[in-house]
Design an enzyme around this catalytic site. Structure first.
Site, mmCIF file in Angstrom:
data_model
loop_
_atom_site.group_PDB
_atom_site.id
_atom_site.type_symbol
_atom_site.label_atom_id
_atom_site.label_comp_id
_atom_site.label_asym_id
_atom_site.label_seq_id
_atom_site.Cartn_x
_atom_site.Cartn_y
_atom_site.Cartn_z
ATOM 1 N N GLU A 180 22.958 0.203 28.874
ATOM 2 C CA GLU A 180 21.648 0.181 28.190
ATOM 3 C C GLU A 180 21.736 0.922 26.850
ATOM 4 O O GLU A 180 21.234 0.450 25.822
ATOM 5 C CB GLU A 180 20.559 0.832 29.065
ATOM 6 N N GLN B 255 35.788 17.742 30.423
ATOM 7 C CA GLN B 255 34.755 17.648 29.381
ATOM 8 C C GLN B 255 33.403 18.037 29.973
ATOM 9 O O GLN B 255 32.871 17.297 30.807
ATOM 10 C CB GLN B 255 34.713 16.199 28.883
ATOM 11 N N GLY B 256 32.875 19.176 29.557
ATOM 12 C CA GLY B 256 31.597 19.657 30.113
ATOM 13 C C GLY B 256 30.435 19.355 29.193
ATOM 14 O O GLY B 256 29.939 20.239 28.496
ATOM 15 N N TYR B 257 30.019 18.088 29.171
ATOM 16 C CA TYR B 257 28.859 17.693 28.363
ATOM 17 C C TYR B 257 27.644 17.469 29.276
ATOM 18 O O TYR B 257 26.627 18.112 29.139
ATOM 19 C CB TYR B 257 29.112 16.371 27.612
ATOM 20 N N SER B 258 27.758 16.481 30.210
ATOM 21 C CA SER B 258 26.575 16.025 30.962
ATOM 22 C C SER B 258 26.009 17.131 31.858
ATOM 23 O O SER B 258 26.743 17.946 32.405
ATOM 24 C CB SER B 258 26.935 14.841 31.860
ATOM 25 N N GLU C 148 39.650 8.236 19.943
ATOM 26 C CA GLU C 148 40.468 7.335 20.773
ATOM 27 C C GLU C 148 40.213 5.861 20.453
ATOM 28 O O GLU C 148 40.767 4.986 21.117
ATOM 29 C CB GLU C 148 40.080 7.526 22.242
ATOM 30 N N SER D 107 34.704 15.077 35.097
ATOM 31 C CA SER D 107 35.925 14.480 35.674
ATOM 32 C C SER D 107 37.050 15.505 35.708
ATOM 33 O O SER D 107 37.280 16.218 34.721
ATOM 34 C CB SER D 107 36.379 13.282 34.837
HETATM 35 C C1 LIG Z 1 33.116 7.983 36.450
HETATM 36 C C2 LIG Z 1 32.343 8.862 35.526
HETATM 37 C C3 LIG Z 1 32.982 9.910 34.896
HETATM 38 C C4 LIG Z 1 32.271 10.767 34.064
HETATM 39 N N1 LIG Z 1 32.931 11.824 33.472
HETATM 40 C C5 LIG Z 1 32.241 12.711 32.715
HETATM 41 C C6 LIG Z 1 32.890 13.861 32.163
HETATM 42 O O1 LIG Z 1 34.089 14.068 32.364
HETATM 43 N N2 LIG Z 1 32.154 14.741 31.462
HETATM 44 C C7 LIG Z 1 30.833 14.555 31.215
HETATM 45 O O2 LIG Z 1 30.221 15.370 30.520
HETATM 46 N N3 LIG Z 1 30.159 13.472 31.732
HETATM 47 C C8 LIG Z 1 30.845 12.557 32.481
HETATM 48 N N4 LIG Z 1 30.193 11.464 33.021
HETATM 49 C C9 LIG Z 1 28.741 11.341 32.851
HETATM 50 C C10 LIG Z 1 28.303 10.204 31.945
HETATM 51 O O3 LIG Z 1 28.544 10.533 30.610
HETATM 52 C C11 LIG Z 1 26.805 9.989 32.243
HETATM 53 O O4 LIG Z 1 26.700 9.519 33.565
HETATM 54 C C12 LIG Z 1 26.182 8.976 31.302
HETATM 55 O O5 LIG Z 1 26.116 9.496 30.001
HETATM 56 C C13 LIG Z 1 24.748 8.611 31.759
HETATM 57 O O6 LIG Z 1 23.976 9.752 31.950
HETATM 58 P P1 LIG Z 1 23.168 9.992 33.308
HETATM 59 O O7 LIG Z 1 24.114 9.728 34.456
HETATM 60 O O8 LIG Z 1 22.557 11.343 33.240
HETATM 61 O O9 LIG Z 1 22.071 8.879 33.367
HETATM 62 P P2 LIG Z 1 20.665 8.916 32.594
HETATM 63 O O10 LIG Z 1 20.872 9.272 31.170
HETATM 64 O O11 LIG Z 1 19.718 9.761 33.381
HETATM 65 O O12 LIG Z 1 20.232 7.400 32.682
HETATM 66 C C14 LIG Z 1 19.653 6.822 33.854
HETATM 67 C C15 LIG Z 1 19.372 5.355 33.546
HETATM 68 O O13 LIG Z 1 18.402 5.267 32.466
HETATM 69 C C16 LIG Z 1 18.928 4.465 31.414
HETATM 70 N N5 LIG Z 1 18.503 5.018 30.118
HETATM 71 C C17 LIG Z 1 18.530 6.312 29.736
HETATM 72 N N6 LIG Z 1 18.085 6.435 28.469
HETATM 73 C C18 LIG Z 1 17.796 5.184 28.032
HETATM 74 C C19 LIG Z 1 17.305 4.652 26.786
HETATM 75 N N7 LIG Z 1 17.063 5.428 25.745
HETATM 76 N N8 LIG Z 1 17.150 3.295 26.717
HETATM 77 C C20 LIG Z 1 17.408 2.471 27.766
HETATM 78 N N9 LIG Z 1 17.872 2.941 28.969
HETATM 79 C C21 LIG Z 1 18.054 4.271 29.093
HETATM 80 C C22 LIG Z 1 20.444 4.574 31.544
HETATM 81 O O14 LIG Z 1 21.105 3.468 30.940
HETATM 82 C C23 LIG Z 1 20.610 4.587 33.066
HETATM 83 O O15 LIG Z 1 20.578 3.299 33.573
HETATM 84 C C24 LIG Z 1 30.876 10.569 33.848
HETATM 85 C C25 LIG Z 1 30.235 9.497 34.482
HETATM 86 C C26 LIG Z 1 30.945 8.659 35.313
HETATM 87 C C27 LIG Z 1 30.227 7.528 35.974
#
Ligand SMILES: Cc1cc2nc3c(=O)[nH]c(=O)nc-3n(C[C@H](O)[C@H](O)[C@H](O)COP(=O)(O)OP(=O)(O)OC[C@H]3O[C@@H](n4cnc5c(N)ncnc54)[C@H](O)[C@@H]3O)c2cc1C
Length: 395
Positions: free
Chosen positions: A379, A129-132, A247, A164
């Protein structure tokens, strides 16, 4: 017998047959694995998932014309429960089976279904899944990957992260910007990208557990044929949001079975802890924390049943899913923290210690740090609960 009683009896018969098959097949698979089975190992997980698919345990809810078994959600739930109960691990094509397949069935053209579903059914094609992106995680609508028109399709450029299983995947569904002038959510499209295309570079990221399950993915002038656009151009946001809901009836089932299994392990540890001379089981603190976790386990099981019942009625996904995600991920971290405290120094020697199950608990403890981040951080889930369940003003 009423219709409801007949259905329940049929589900129970299905459960017993499945349980017997799983116990036999998984035990045989473990025995045959060279060098000793390790359910955490990705090759082991993939090979077991291949075995399930080869024996008809994939596409359970898909229509029969696409090779599925058209089983009702209640039977799919039984499968997820029994599969976890026998101790077998989750596969590596979770995203293909759990997210992409139902999304394709809902939004795909007949040609796309015929091209992509057989690869998922047989597990020949792994999906990621290529979102982040580095600047788009919680705020997914800030995706900057760009898909520009090119003869016959698009040229994709961008940088994805935390993808992932990308290093094992043949395919990736990518959210990319196709209209930079449109407002954030409106200019995104959902592309089904071939990871073997020229210009795709994958770099695994090493995790706390020592494994590298997720990766950075770079797209440099990658050609994506127009037929690999899912749905309409610039409708990617709507598809991605729907994909996240497919899901909901079954997502927590294997996780909660595992929670209950680990809770029993922690109880055993606590009972032995007196003998090991670590934290005494008689300690009020240990008893209090264990009792709270037992209550969590029970309440989470009820929440999961409620979600399943809602999905079976066809109710739209609601904010309750966010409340369950917070509850499960945070309780799971508490459970594993307690297990580490009971293991004490032995946790550092997990692979060598004689304490039963220690290595699995240490691995789960380290992995659980990710559980409050993936699929929406705690959060963000709290924001959803605050706004949509409690009616508080937007942050
Ligand atoms: C094990 C694992 C597998 C993953 N697999 C995939 C995958 O297959 N494909 C994919 O696309 N992504 C994947 N992800 C990514 C995941 O979706 C992101 O890590 C998640 O959405 C958080 O984004 P970020 O890491 O950029 O953190 P950020 O969005 O930068 O957040 C940093 C911190 O700020 C807080 N924050 C941000 N915005 C707010 C707000 N509005 N209010 C309060 N707090 C806030 C967050 O809660 C966090 O603590 C995976 C992550 C993990 C850990």
């Amino acid at each position: 017998m009423t219709q409801l009683e007949t259905a329940a009896a049929d589900d129970e018969a299905f459960r017993q047959d499945l349980r017997a098959w799983l116990e036999r097949a998984y035990a045989g698979f473990v025995r045959g694995w060279p060098g000793g089975a390790d359910p955490r190992n990705l090759d082991f997980r993939r090979a077991w998932e291949d075995t399930l698919c080869a024996n008809g345990w994939s596409g359970l809810g898909w229509p029969t014309e696409h090779g599925g078994r058209a089983l009702p959600l209640s039977r799919q739930a039984v499968f997820h429960e029994e599969h976890a109960r026998c101790g077998s691990p989750l596969g590596v094509n979770l995203i293909g089976h759990g997210i992409l397949a139902p999304t394709l069935l809902h939004f795909g053209t007949e040609a796309q279904k015929r091209r992509f579903l057989p690869g998922i059914l047989s597990n020949r094609e792994i999906w990621c899944q290529g979102y982040s992106e580095p600047g788009a995680g919680s705020d997914l609508a800030s995706v900057r990957a760009r898909a520009e028109p090119a003869p016959g399709g698009y040229l994709l450029n961008g940088h994805k992260i935390w993808t992932s299983f990308a290093d094992r995947a043949q395919r990736c569904f990518v959210l990319a910007r196709t209209d930079p002038r449109a407002s954030r959510h409106k200019g995104l499209s959902f592309l089904l990208v071939d990871m073997r295309s020229p210009g795709v570079r994958v770099e695994p990221i090493r995790q706390l557990t020592g494994e590298a399950e997720f990766c950075e993915v770079f797209f440099e002038n990658v050609f994506v044929p127009g037929e690999d656009l899912l749905g309409e151009e610039n409708q990617g946001w709507r598809i991605a949001m729907a994909a996240a809901g497919f899901e909901r009836g079954t997502y927590f089932i294997p996780r909660l079975v595992r929670f209950a299994q680990e809770l029993r392990q922690v109880r055993e540890l606590a009972l032995c802890a007196d003998a090991y001379g670590r934290v005494p089981a008689s300690s009020a603190d240990v008893r209090h924390r264990w009792a709270r976790l037992a209550a969590d386990s029970h309440v989470l099981a009820l929440k999961s049943q409620r979600a399943l019942a809602g999905a079976m009625r066809g109710d739209p996904p609601g904010p309750e899913g966010s409340s369950t995600k917070i509850h499960w991920s945070e309780a799971h971290q508490r459970l594993l923290e307690l297990s580490m405290q009971l293991l004490g120094d032995e946790a550092c020697l997990a692979e060598a210690t004689a304490v039963p199950g220690a290595a699995g608990l240490v691995h789960a403890y380290l992995w659980s740090r990710a559980e409050t981040i993936l699929a929406g951080t705690s959060e963000i889930q709290r924001n959803i609960v605050a706004e949509q369940m409690l009616g508080l003003p937007k942050a």
